[in-house]
Design a protein around this motif. Sequence first.
Motif, PDB file in Angstrom:
ATOM      1  N   GLN A 245       0.837  -1.192   0.000  1.00 19.36           N
ATOM      2  CA  GLN A 245       0.000   0.000   0.000  1.00 19.36           C
ATOM      3  C   GLN A 245       0.877   1.248   0.000  1.00 19.36           C
ATOM      4  O   GLN A 245       1.827   1.348   0.762  1.00 19.36           O
ATOM      5  N   VAL A 246       0.546   2.186  -0.857  1.00 13.50           N
ATOM      6  CA  VAL A 246       1.310   3.420  -0.945  1.00 13.50           C
ATOM      7  C   VAL A 246       0.921   4.340   0.205  1.00 13.50           C
ATOM      8  O   VAL A 246      -0.262   4.463   0.562  1.00 13.50           O
ATOM      9  N   GLN A 247       1.908   4.980   0.776  1.00 16.59           N
ATOM     10  CA  GLN A 247       1.670   5.965   1.832  1.00 16.59           C
ATOM     11  C   GLN A 247       2.373   7.271   1.498  1.00 16.59           C
ATOM     12  O   GLN A 247       3.483   7.252   0.936  1.00 16.59           O
ATOM     13  N   LEU A 248       1.736   8.379   1.837  1.00 18.07           N
ATOM     14  CA  LEU A 248       2.328   9.700   1.710  1.00 18.07           C
ATOM     15  C   LEU A 248       2.417  10.297   3.107  1.00 18.07           C
ATOM     16  O   LEU A 248       1.407  10.335   3.828  1.00 18.07           O
ATOM     17  N   VAL A 249       3.600  10.766   3.472  1.00 22.05           N
ATOM     18  CA  VAL A 249       3.788  11.329   4.804  1.00 22.05           C
ATOM     19  C   VAL A 249       4.360  12.739   4.655  1.00 22.05           C
ATOM     20  O   VAL A 249       5.466  12.918   4.123  1.00 22.05           O
TER      21      VAL A 249
ATOM     22  N   GLY B 178       6.168   2.659  -0.523  1.00 18.33           N
ATOM     23  CA  GLY B 178       5.354   1.524  -0.921  1.00 18.33           C
ATOM     24  C   GLY B 178       5.818   0.997  -2.259  1.00 18.33           C
ATOM     25  O   GLY B 178       6.902   1.306  -2.728  1.00 18.33           O
ATOM     26  N   ARG B 179       4.960   0.202  -2.891  1.00 16.79           N
ATOM     27  CA  ARG B 179       5.330  -0.428  -4.157  1.00 16.79           C
ATOM     28  C   ARG B 179       5.044   0.542  -5.305  1.00 16.79           C
ATOM     29  O   ARG B 179       4.067   0.394  -6.036  1.00 16.79           O
ATOM     30  N   ILE B 180       5.919   1.508  -5.435  1.00 15.47           N
ATOM     31  CA  ILE B 180       5.760   2.555  -6.440  1.00 15.47           C
ATOM     32  C   ILE B 180       6.544   2.193  -7.681  1.00 15.47           C
ATOM     33  O   ILE B 180       7.747   1.953  -7.605  1.00 15.47           O
ATOM     34  N   VAL B 181       5.871   2.146  -8.799  1.00 15.52           N
ATOM     35  CA  VAL B 181       6.535   1.848 -10.071  1.00 15.52           C
ATOM     36  C   VAL B 181       7.020   3.147 -10.700  1.00 15.52           C
ATOM     37  O   VAL B 181       8.160   3.258 -11.143  1.00 15.52           O
TER      38      VAL B 181
END
Length: 121
Positions: free
Chosen positions: A1-5, A26-29
Amino acid sequence: QVQLVESGGGLVQAGGSLRLSCAASGRIVSINDMGWYRQAPGKQREMIAKIIAGDITNYVDSVKDRFTISIDNAKNTVYLQMNKLEVEDTAVYYCNAGLIEGPVPRFGRFWGRGTQVTVSS
């Protein structure tokens, strides 16, 4: 899951500066765009700055010539340098990203939880 902090918010006097950061994990392409929105009490959330494809920038008129958005692609981090802050800039600032996430590549749009910026007179 992508997270932005987000980080970097705080209290500053009018005329001062702050630098916000937003790190995506996270799993960012790949990242298509990242941007900053803000929401003041009683007002709708508004887009204030966006960077697309790493170098195309858009700003709302009220922050042009005062705010600068930039991105570090190696760190998946977007920054917002805010100068000449005004009381009217007081709001919760949110990071937003449009990106391709894996493992099965698909486009998604994500939000951070926000960071408070308060500008005193």
